[in-house]
Design an enzyme around this catalytic site. Structure first.
Site, PDB file in Angstrom:
ATOM      1  N   ASN A 167      10.481  34.223 -94.990  1.00  0.00           N
ATOM      2  CA  ASN A 167      10.413  34.325 -96.449  1.00  0.00           C
ATOM      3  C   ASN A 167      10.805  35.740 -96.856  1.00  0.00           C
ATOM      4  OD1 ASN A 167       9.151  31.672 -97.504  1.00  0.00           O
ATOM      5  ND2 ASN A 167       7.882  32.223 -95.726  1.00  0.00           N
ATOM      6  N   GLU A 168      12.073  35.911 -97.158  1.00  0.00           N
ATOM      7  CA  GLU A 168      12.625  37.222 -97.456  1.00  0.00           C
ATOM      8  C   GLU A 168      12.267  37.656 -98.878  1.00  0.00           C
ATOM      9  OE1 GLU A 168      13.700  39.022 -95.233  1.00  0.00           O
ATOM     10  OE2 GLU A 168      15.085  38.060 -93.841  1.00  0.00           O
ATOM     11  N   PRO A 169      12.486  38.941 -99.210  1.00  0.00           N
ATOM     12  CA  PRO A 169      12.219  39.412-100.576  1.00  0.00           C
ATOM     13  C   PRO A 169      12.842  38.490-101.619  1.00  0.00           C
ATOM     14  CG  PRO A 169      12.722  41.276 -99.185  1.00  0.00           C
ATOM     15  CD  PRO A 169      12.938  40.054 -98.337  1.00  0.00           C
ATOM     16  N   THR A 186      16.676  42.240 -91.632  1.00  0.00           N
ATOM     17  CA  THR A 186      16.146  41.268 -90.677  1.00  0.00           C
ATOM     18  C   THR A 186      17.155  40.988 -89.578  1.00  0.00           C
ATOM     19  OG1 THR A 186      14.781  40.240 -92.389  1.00  0.00           O
ATOM     20  CG2 THR A 186      15.268  38.915 -90.436  1.00  0.00           C
TER      21      THR A 186
END
Length: 635
Positions: A167-169, A186
């Site tokens: 769950n990235e920014p 990442t």
């Protein structure tokens, strides 16, 4: 309700800054076992009730020791996984299950192949589901978790972007299982496992924030100083989608398990005087004074009583009397770390120097995890030790073969073939490298060639620094020789090799890499091997006269207050160090393990050494071109 395993009095000091329950340990070994025991307790409680235990599992380096302990509990203490259903957080997309970089491969290698979990109870996102079916696949994955009543326990790591799972920014609080595009940071962090960032997939399948937050219990693991900044933002910052892990502030049963390095930016660790009354020992006094000097952009000798009182250190002044007295004391402490004689100055008063003056000619071992860490991290000090007439030995702990690109290896193989057209081994190497695919592990012959490339680069550098070849030792520790990023566990054989060299040389000084932020973990294993060896040898008479100095590598430097020996470099020595690094040609111009910094190693080293010198100068000390820094390890 939080686990009893992590609720012992005094383990957590809640402050006005911290919004998530967290516990700090000295290292990762003990807490990993405690987490494994919490999971095993949950599994057994569910078994007694004849219920399934639904676990959410993570991958990456953080949970490996947890899985090792769970396997041990299964094999030695009868822990059964027959009632366990698992859901993994994520998987790269697209990704074959058999790919050694897949999370499917990871989970079977570290856990599932070694316990009695039923195959049908294992759920890992399928990295090969078709693009047309992907959305429905994610919906079904989510429904399966909900049908079982949600996750009883979710194990998490954290990325430097603040991602949990993938769950990235920008991820929404209510997000569910879905496909996501990976942040560049990442992908850079994953690059070592894929032998380059260009090979890292750009997408992944991940459980959503909402899925994770529905878990009844969450434990997040974070190890190493490269996680310190994001841990501070997550625990002390505001809830924001730009740092998805901050959503965990709203979960009622979450614990962060940290080692000391990962916790170092938390307010109660970094500046405890802003949180509570302190017991002011010498180390904390120096840390506080350096911090205040840097905060106010004043040299130490210019700090005033009001500077201390206005920044939470009135208690320190009460102990010390006046700012003037304290400033002089701390200035002198830093001044005494500086020396141009890293092995001691002969016939000199050593009471205010970091090293002893006797014996005048010391036996020295420089341990280098990879075949270039010696010159990158302490090339100037290395040069000084040789110039000043000490019996210097360099020990390269690993071959460093995985850091040689296939292109470089092929170039050398083709040169060799030109000199020896009938050499069958060379032809086999060329054939293998010319047809190598992502999943091929280098053959023994290829690893040998790559190791020889690193070995001869090292000899070129040490000869340039006027060290005799007989003082250069290639240990080739067995833990490293797998041909892949994943290494074996440290063994008695590794430790024995270290022991033998130390016993043979009987050093007065040992230098070793204390940089635990190395992106692929080799530094830590090499340091552990040294520590185990020292522990076994410490009763020997010669060890009472052996001092150990730790340097840091290309990734980080010691904080100023931690430095116990600072070796200044002249402009000429900086250039000499640069040339020594240049001999490691296979690690120049697009090195495979670049980490999160695009600069070449020699640039990083110079910038870091100049920054250390600038910090000393800003504190009011002499203005040097560069400084290499060391911290003493007491065994």
């Amino acid at each position: 309700m939080k686990s009893l395993v992590f609720s012992r009095p005094g383990m957590f000091e809640e402050t006005r800054f911290e919004k998530i329950h967290n516990i700090i340990f000295e290292d990762s070994q003990t807490p990993s076992k405690l987490v494994a025991h919490e999971i095993s307790q949950l599994i057994r409680n569910k078994q007694q009730k004849k219920e399934f235990c639904v676990l959410g599992l993570a991958t990456g380096s953080s949970p490996i020791k947890v899985y090792e302990e769970l396997v041990r509990l299964h094999k030695e203490e009868g822990l059964s996984f027959s009632n366990v259903i698992t859901f993994n957080l994520d998987e790269y997309y697209p990704m074959d299950k058999g790919n050694i970089q897949s999370y499917f491969y990871f989970m079977y290698e570290h856990l599932f192949n070694h316990v009695d979990i039923l195959p049908e109870n294992i759920n890992i996102p399928d990295g090969k589901v078709s693009a047309e079916d992907l959305q429905q696949y994610c919906i079904d994955y989510e429904r399966k978790i909900k049908a079982l009543g949600g996750l009883d326990f979710q194990l998490l790591g954290i990325g430097r972007t603040g991602h949990i799972g993938f769950n990235e920014p920008g991820s929404h609080y209510n997000s569910s299982t879905r496909s996501i595009t990976l942040d560049h940071i990442t992908r850079v962090d994953a690059a070592p496992a894929f032998l380059g960032v260009d090979n890292v997939p750009r997408k992944a399948i991940t459980m959503g924030i909402g899925t994770v937050m529905s878990a009844k219990r969450i434990v997040l693991l974070a190890w190493g100083n490269n996680k310190a900044e994001i841990i501070q933002k997550t625990i002390e910052g505001n809830v924001t989608s730009e740092v998805p892990a901050t959503y965990l502030q709203n979960h009622s049963n979450t614990t962060f398990i940290l080692d000391e390095e990962a916790s170092k930016e938390l307010t109660r660790v970094k500046t405890p005087w802003l949180v509570t009354s302190c017991r002011w020992n010498d180390s904390l006094k120096l840390k506080a004074v350096v911090w205040l000097s840097e905060l106010l952009n004043k040299s130490i000798l210019k700090l005033t009583d009001s500077d201390y009182n206005n920044n939470g250190m009135s208690g320190l002044l009460t102990e010390e009397g006046t700012a003037y007295d304290l400033n002089i004391k701390m200035f002198n402490t830093l001044q005494h770390t500086i020396t141009g004689w890293p092995a001691g100055k002969p016939n000199a008063d050593d009471s205010k120097r970091p090293e002893r003056s006797t014996p005048e000619r010391k036996r020295v071992i420089i341990f280098s995890p990879h075949p270039d860490d010696d010159v990158i991290s302490m090339g100037g000090t290395f040069d000084r030790l040789v110039e000043q007439g000490h019996d210097v030995h360099v020990a390269y702990q690993t071959s460093g073969n995985i850091a040689v690109s296939d292109e470089d290896a092929l170039k050398f193989a083709e040169i060799t073939q030109s000199l020896c057209p009938d050499c069958s081994e060379t032809q086999n190497i060329i054939s293998f490298l010319s047809s190598k695919t992502k999943n091929n592990i280098d053959t023994v012959a290829v690893r040998k060639l790559k190791g020889l490339i690193r070995r001869n680069e090292s000899l070129s550098a040490t000869r340039y620094l006027n060290l005799n070849d007989e003082n250069v030792h290639f240990l080739d520790l067995p833990f490293y020789e797998t041909g892949t990023i994943k290494k074996k566990n440290i063994s008695n054989e590794d430790i024995s090799i270290m022991e033998k060299l130390i016993v043979d040389i009987k050093p007065h000084q040992i230098y070793a890499a204390g940089d635990l932020a190395d992106p692929h973990g080799t530094h830590k294993v090499c340091l552990d091997a040294l520590f185990y060896a020292l522990e076994k040898l410490k009763k020997n008479d010669f060890m009472s006269d052996c001092w150990v100095w730790l340097y840091r590598g290309a990734w980080h430097e010691w904080d100023t207050y931690q430095i116990e020996m600072a070796v200044p470099l002249s402009p000429d020595q900086v250039l000499k160090k640069r040339r020594a690094i240049f001999y490691h040609q296979s690690q120049k111009d697009g090195v495979m393990f670049q980490g999160d910094d695009s600069r070449e190693f020699w640039v990083r080293a110079e910038d870091r050494n100049r920054l250390t010198a600038k910090k000393y100068n800003d504190l009011g000390l002499a203005d040097y071109e560069a400084i290499e820094a060391f911290k003493r390890y007491h065994f």
